[in-house]
Design an enzyme around this catalytic site. Structure first.
Site, PDB file in Angstrom:
ATOM      1  NE  ARG A  34      -3.095  -1.132   3.234  1.00  0.00           N
ATOM      2  CZ  ARG A  34      -3.489  -0.497   4.239  1.00  0.00           C
ATOM      3  NH1 ARG A  34      -4.102   0.724   4.214  1.00  0.00           N
ATOM      4  NH2 ARG A  34      -3.205  -0.939   5.554  1.00  0.00           N
ATOM      5  CD  GLN A  41       8.517 -14.258   7.227  1.00  0.00           C
ATOM      6  OE1 GLN A  41       8.261 -13.115   7.105  1.00  0.00           O
ATOM      7  NE2 GLN A  41       7.434 -15.183   7.492  1.00  0.00           N
ATOM      8  CE1 TYR A  97       4.250  -7.745  14.331  1.00  0.00           C
ATOM      9  CE2 TYR A  97       4.625  -6.729  16.473  1.00  0.00           C
ATOM     10  CZ  TYR A  97       4.330  -7.717  15.646  1.00  0.00           C
ATOM     11  OH  TYR A  97       3.752  -9.090  16.392  1.00  0.00           O
ATOM     12  CD  GLU A 135      -4.817 -12.036  14.565  1.00  0.00           C
ATOM     13  OE1 GLU A 135      -4.760 -11.303  13.561  1.00  0.00           O
ATOM     14  OE2 GLU A 135      -4.637 -11.646  15.852  1.00  0.00           O
ATOM     15  CG  ASN A 146      -0.105  -0.763   7.377  1.00  0.00           C
ATOM     16  OD1 ASN A 146       0.715  -1.691   7.389  1.00  0.00           O
ATOM     17  ND2 ASN A 146      -0.806  -0.464   8.672  1.00  0.00           N
ATOM     18  CB  THR A 164      34.051  47.008  -1.800  1.00  0.00           C
ATOM     19  OG1 THR A 164      33.662  47.305  -0.097  1.00  0.00           O
ATOM     20  CG2 THR A 164      32.767  46.831  -2.430  1.00  0.00           C
TER      21      THR A 164
HETATM   22  C1  UD1 Z   1      -1.233  -8.666  13.675  1.00  0.00           C
HETATM   23  C2  UD1 Z   1      -1.799  -9.431  14.624  1.00  0.00           C
HETATM   24  C3  UD1 Z   1      -2.837  -8.961  15.137  1.00  0.00           C
HETATM   25  C4  UD1 Z   1      -2.530  -7.373  15.584  1.00  0.00           C
HETATM   26  C5  UD1 Z   1      -2.045  -6.478  14.503  1.00  0.00           C
HETATM   27  C6  UD1 Z   1      -1.522  -5.326  15.019  1.00  0.00           C
HETATM   28  C7  UD1 Z   1      -0.966 -11.555  14.114  1.00  0.00           C
HETATM   29  C8  UD1 Z   1      -1.645 -12.978  13.381  1.00  0.00           C
HETATM   30  N1  UD1 Z   1      -1.962 -10.759  14.175  1.00  0.00           N
HETATM   31  O1  UD1 Z   1      -1.987  -8.624  12.291  1.00  0.00           O
HETATM   32  O2  UD1 Z   1      -3.438  -9.453  16.289  1.00  0.00           O
HETATM   33  O3  UD1 Z   1      -3.665  -6.673  15.968  1.00  0.00           O
HETATM   34  O4  UD1 Z   1      -0.899  -7.159  13.798  1.00  0.00           O
HETATM   35  O5  UD1 Z   1      -1.102  -4.277  13.885  1.00  0.00           O
HETATM   36  O6  UD1 Z   1       0.148 -11.592  14.353  1.00  0.00           O
HETATM   37  N2  UD1 Z   1       5.084  -9.860   8.985  1.00  0.00           N
HETATM   38  C9  UD1 Z   1       6.511 -10.537   8.902  1.00  0.00           C
HETATM   39  N3  UD1 Z   1       6.308 -11.651   8.155  1.00  0.00           N
HETATM   40  C10 UD1 Z   1       5.043 -12.269   7.646  1.00  0.00           C
HETATM   41  C11 UD1 Z   1       4.047 -11.543   8.233  1.00  0.00           C
HETATM   42  C12 UD1 Z   1       3.939 -10.550   8.955  1.00  0.00           C
HETATM   43  O7  UD1 Z   1       7.622  -9.959   8.721  1.00  0.00           O
HETATM   44  O8  UD1 Z   1       5.043 -13.532   7.452  1.00  0.00           O
HETATM   45  C13 UD1 Z   1       5.357  -8.527   9.344  1.00  0.00           C
HETATM   46  C14 UD1 Z   1       4.567  -7.491   8.579  1.00  0.00           C
HETATM   47  O9  UD1 Z   1       5.426  -7.007   7.685  1.00  0.00           O
HETATM   48  C15 UD1 Z   1       3.972  -6.264   9.602  1.00  0.00           C
HETATM   49  C16 UD1 Z   1       3.943  -7.192  10.979  1.00  0.00           C
HETATM   50  O10 UD1 Z   1       4.692  -8.486  10.816  1.00  0.00           O
HETATM   51  O11 UD1 Z   1       5.176  -5.528   9.926  1.00  0.00           O
HETATM   52  C17 UD1 Z   1       2.284  -7.524  11.223  1.00  0.00           C
HETATM   53  O12 UD1 Z   1       1.964  -8.277  10.096  1.00  0.00           O
HETATM   54  P1  UD1 Z   1       0.511  -8.243   9.264  1.00  0.00           P
HETATM   55  O13 UD1 Z   1       0.318  -9.147   8.374  1.00  0.00           O
HETATM   56  O14 UD1 Z   1       0.154  -6.447   9.227  1.00  0.00           O
HETATM   57  O15 UD1 Z   1      -0.320  -8.557  10.387  1.00  0.00           O
HETATM   58  P2  UD1 Z   1      -1.884  -7.963  10.934  1.00  0.00           P
HETATM   59  O16 UD1 Z   1      -2.653  -8.872  10.061  1.00  0.00           O
HETATM   60  O17 UD1 Z   1      -2.150  -6.809  10.831  1.00  0.00           O
END
Ligand code: UD1
Ligand code: CA
Length: 455
Positions: A21, A81, A109, A160, A232, A411
């Site tokens: 985004r 990852q 994060y 979730e 985001n 000057t």
């Molecule tokens: C996650 C939480 C949710 C919380 C929210 C807060 C989980 C399952 N859910 O949801 O409970 O309310 O954050 O913002 O944890 N990331 C990785 N690798 C991955 C997946 C994610 O590095 O495989 C990183 C993303 O870049 C991001 C963060 O982890 O910075 C959160 O991931 P995202 O997918 O945004 O989680 P949410 O669905 O928002």
């Protein structure tokens, strides 16, 4: 206070997400707030805990993320990852890097820049009585956040949004994502997490129910919603910048700095301003600026990588670039640019001037329109001006060149050689007056014009 040594801390920063985004070629966590990447803000919050290990889980733009992380902390370890299979899978990538580590792991994060060190300290304190500590907040609009299912002070599980029942969706106490647990326990719980859910992802949040199934104590520590603000999109980046600026302005005012129009002053993450300094409207602080007590930065000035000592006055409309060092009571006036130059006590550079790669002695006066010609197209050269020297207006100082103590330049001079102390250098054509010439010349031009209109 107990004297027991605190358990070591490992930070795990998740930063693998693409940040679709943002609509950007730059990895999301490298977008900047107040001049520093989001990642640095998150790392700095954790750095206050003096972690033994800092592990960054990267994915998109891993090489750039690694360079940025190590620029701040050369000891930071970056793991990759390759496929983003969920937050538990992301933390699992730190397993090898955590080999041999015993202590607390804190999951942060890279796109959540405002978590305060005090909040992380409160989580560590809560660890004394709990196996797992989650950071929660009361959400004004809980939206799609994970919901914290509490039973008294015990956190039973995190559900979730996609999995939540209507009743659970009515919960407003939400998951920030930040989690603290014993490192070995965290990795053990993660190995039990499955992806059997609506998103087909490995949810880190599942470790709470898994810990409770082992009858381990789990709790949630509260922070404000503002702390958990994530980035985001460009709109959220702008909102985060605004929030950061607002808090820095309030902090400066609270520290005894006068801001005439706070909303128009922009700070960097590392700006330092002493008390009783006065900042007029529309001043921008780039990275690396310190302003001492009692200095005054006048309207529309732009400063970066510079130091302004007490009693100095800068601007209006001045530009201080990296390496500008102003001693006490220096005056820098309008449309003056200073770069990589030391200006000693009480010296004045008041109008329309460029000073680069130079040193200017105490009490020297630099006339309007002076330029240090420091660049020959390949090399930069230095200009040294002695104490109490007087540089006449519109002097070109062709570096390398030295002007002695108390010397003067006339000057309009183009100075290409050193000027001894106390000497006056005149380096311009001598004036010649031609009596009556102007009158005759103008008459000649008018006659010419009249002849042409008759043709
Ligand atoms: C996650 C939480 C949710 C919380 C929210 C807060 C989980 C399952 N859910 O949801 O409970 O309310 O954050 O913002 O944890 N990331 C990785 N690798 C991955 C997946 C994610 O590095 O495989 C990183 C993303 O870049 C991001 C963060 O982890 O910075 C959160 O991931 P995202 O997918 O945004 O989680 P949410 O669905 O928002
Ligand atoms: Ca998600």
């Amino acid at each position: 206070m107990s004297n027991a040594p605190a358990a070591p801390v490992a930070l795990i920063l998740l930063a693998a997400g693409q940040g679709t985004r943002m609509k950007s070629d730059l990895p999301k966590v490298l977008h900047r707030i107040a001049g520093a990447p989001l990642l640095h803000h998150a790392m700095l919050a954790g750095a206050a805990l003096e972690p033994d290990r800092t592990i960054i889980v990267s994915g998109h733009g891993a090489a750039e993320v690694e360079a940025a992380a190590q620029a701040l902390d050369p000891g930071a370890e970056v793991v990759v990852q390759a496929d983003q299979l969920g937050t538990a899978h992301a933390v699992d990538q730190a397993r090898a890097a955590l080999e041999g580590f015993a202590g607390n792991a804190i999951v942060l994060y890279g796109d959540t820049p405002f978590i305060r060190p005090e909040t992380l300290a409160a989580m560590l304190a809560a660890r004394a009585e709990n196996a797992v500590v989650v950071l929660g907040f009361e959400a004004a609009d809980p939206g799609r956040y994970g919901r914290l299912v509490m039973k008294g002070a015990t956190l039973e599980r995190i559900v979730e949004f996609k999995e939540a029942t209507d009743k659970e969706r009515a919960i407003t106490f939400c998951n920030s994502g930040v989690i603290c647990a014993d490192s070995a326990l965290l990795l053990d719980l993660i190995s039990q997490v499955s992806n059997d859910n609506a998103a087909g992802e490995y949810y880190l949040t599942d470790i709470v129910a898994l810990a409770r199934a082992r009858a381990l104590p789990v709790t949630a520590v509260r922070c404000t919603e503002a702390e958990t603000m994530g980035v985001n999109s460009r709109a959220e980046l702008a909102a985060a910048e605004a929030a950061y600026q607002a808090s820095r302005r309030a902090e400066a005012i609270d520290d005894g700095v006068t801001l005439q129009a706070p909303d128009t002053v922009h700070f960097s993450f590392d700006t330092v301003i002493g008390r009783d300094a006065e900042i007029e409207p529309n001043v921008i602080f780039g990275p690396g600026v310190t302003v001492e007590t009692g200095a005054r930065i006048r309207a529309f000035s732009h400063l970066e990588g510079c130091h302004v000592s007490r009693g100095a006055i800068v601007g209006p409309y001045a530009r201080l670039r990296p390496g500008a060092e102003l001693a006490e009571d220096v005056r820098i006036g309008n449309f003056v640019e200073i770069k990589n130059a030391q200006i000693d006590e009480g010296a004045k550079v008041n109008h329309l001037t460029y000073i680069g790669d130079a040193s200017i002695g105490a009490g020297a006066n630099i006339g309007a329109g002076t330029v240090t010609c420091n660049y020959d197209g390949v090399f930069k050269h230095r200009t040294e001006i002695g104490a109490h020297a007087f540089i006449g207006s519109d002097t070109m100082l062709v570096a390398p060149v030295k002007i002695g103590e108390g010397a003067m330049t006339a000057t309009g001079s183009v100075i290409t050689g050193d000027v001894p102390a106390g000497a006056m250098a005149v380096a311009r054509a001598r004036q010649e007056n031609k009596p009556g010439f102007a009158t005759r010349f103008m008459q000649h031009l008018r006659d010419l014009k009249q002849a042409r209109t008759r043709e």
